[in-house]
Enzyme design. Structure first.
Site, PDB file in Angstrom:
ATOM      1  N   LYS A  52       9.631  -6.393 -28.004  1.00 25.79           N
ATOM      2  CA  LYS A  52       9.122  -5.131 -27.448  1.00 25.79           C
ATOM      3  C   LYS A  52       9.685  -3.936 -28.212  1.00 25.79           C
ATOM      4  O   LYS A  52       8.966  -2.999 -28.530  1.00 25.79           O
ATOM      5  CB  LYS A  52       9.461  -5.045 -25.947  1.00 25.79           C
ATOM      6  N   GLN A  96      13.683  -5.807 -17.690  1.00 27.62           N
ATOM      7  CA  GLN A  96      13.328  -7.167 -18.099  1.00 27.62           C
ATOM      8  C   GLN A  96      13.697  -8.166 -17.003  1.00 27.62           C
ATOM      9  O   GLN A  96      14.829  -8.191 -16.522  1.00 27.62           O
ATOM     10  CB  GLN A  96      14.038  -7.519 -19.422  1.00 27.62           C
ATOM     11  N   ASP A 119       5.137  -1.472 -16.487  1.00 29.97           N
ATOM     12  CA  ASP A 119       4.763  -2.868 -16.247  1.00 29.97           C
ATOM     13  C   ASP A 119       3.694  -2.957 -15.155  1.00 29.97           C
ATOM     14  O   ASP A 119       3.073  -4.012 -14.979  1.00 29.97           O
ATOM     15  CB  ASP A 119       5.996  -3.676 -15.799  1.00 29.97           C
TER      16      ASP A 119
END
Ligand code: NDP
Length: 280
Positions: A52, A96, A119
């Site tokens: 990422k 994460q 997200d």
């Protein structure tokens, strides 16, 4: 059969995002910022985070990596997230997952402001999608829709079957297809006569987490088959679809790797750029 090339499509998406990131910088005199919070030392998470961060650099998004030790207290984790939440240079925050077991995922994620939830996991964003007025959408299903769109695959009026109903893949996938006017069936571990249902699909999405679960006999001739699964089998990455078998039946098929995976990261970047453009 046409292979839906996620790698190449993601590259095209990144090129477009790069232009938007440059325009943002020219307009506001600062870069778009994405903060990535990594707690603990899960090896897979480290790899994902590394990918990422690299992808951000490629399109000109400034990434801020907050790597915290596995024994970080809840208090400290909340403090870090709240600091990022208040930071004007940070347009998106990603925590994460999975978190170390002593940390409460819901509690930590709830400290992310909805407009920085790149997200799309927060109830505000998941709810907006469910109401048919999406704001920030979960990256993997958004990536699938983008892949369909860029290959000119029509969705309206078609029968779509999604196998899997997780909050981050199956559910939002079904809602996106529904919002795009498909007739959608969602299957899960309690579904009876699964193959009878999947054989009706014009568009079949597998998000099960079981290697080669969807076999050729479960696929209608000419179906579009999207394989979200990422499984390790005998040291190899395989999807939830038996690729060779599916290739005999499908009109379009995503490979694993190189299908949905690269699109997921591209959509994270896309969500970050959109978040920045909405609230510079
Ligand atoms: P989950 O484990 O959260 O969900 C799996 C879903 O599959 C559940 O809804 C479960 O049903 C359903 N399921 C399990 N067994 C069966 C069965 N026998 N028949 C029908 N349905 C079944 O996984 P995720 O949604 O998080 O991920 C799915 C896959 O996608 C994984 O391989 C994951 O690694 C991959 N993935 C890939 C990404 C990418 O970027 N390409 C991103 C995210 C995930 P129930 O709800 O009843 O338990």
């Amino acid at each position: 059969m046409t292979i839906l090339d996620g790698k190449e499509t993601a590259r095209a998406v990144r090129e477009e995002l790069k232009v938007r990131a440059e325009a943002f910088k020219a307009a506001y005199g600062k870069e778009i910022g994405l903060a990535v919070v990594l707690i603990g030392d899960d090896p897979a998470s480290r790899i994902y985070v590394g990918n990422k961060v690299r992808a951000c650099a490629e399109v000109g998004i400034r990434s801020v990596l907050k790597a915290l030790p596995a024994d970080t207290s809840e208090e400290e984790a909340v403090r870090v997230i709240e600091e990022l939440a208040a930071d004007d240079g940070v347009h998106g925050i990603l925590v994460q997952l999975p978190l170390p077991p002593h940390l409460d995922e819901k509690k930590l994620l709830s400290r992310i402001p909805a407009e920085k939830d790149v997200d799309g996991f927060l109830p505000e964003n998941a709810g907006a999608l469910a109401l048919g007025a999406p704001r920030t959408v979960s990256c993997t299903p958004k990536g699938v829709m983008e892949l369909l769109r860029r290959y000119d695959i029509p969705v309206r009026g078609r029968r779509a079957v999604v196998v899997g109903r997780s909050a981050i893949v199956g559910r939002p996938m079904a809602l996106l297809l529904l919002n795009a006017d498909a007739t959608v069936t969602v299957c899960h571990s309690h579904t009876r006569d699964l193959a009878d249902i999947t054989r009706e699909a014009d568009i079949l999405v597998a998000a099960v987490g079981k290697p080669r679960f969807v076999t050729a006999d479960m696929i209608k001739d000419g179906a579009v088959v999207i394989d979200v699964g990422i499984n390790r089998l005998d040291g190899k990455l395989v999807g939830d679809v038996d690729y060779e078998g599916a290739a005999e039946k499908a009109s379009f098929l995503t490979p694993v790797p190189g299908g949905v995976g690269p699109m997921t990261i591209a959509m994270l970047l896309s969500n970050t750029v959109e978040a920045a453009e909405r609230r510079p």
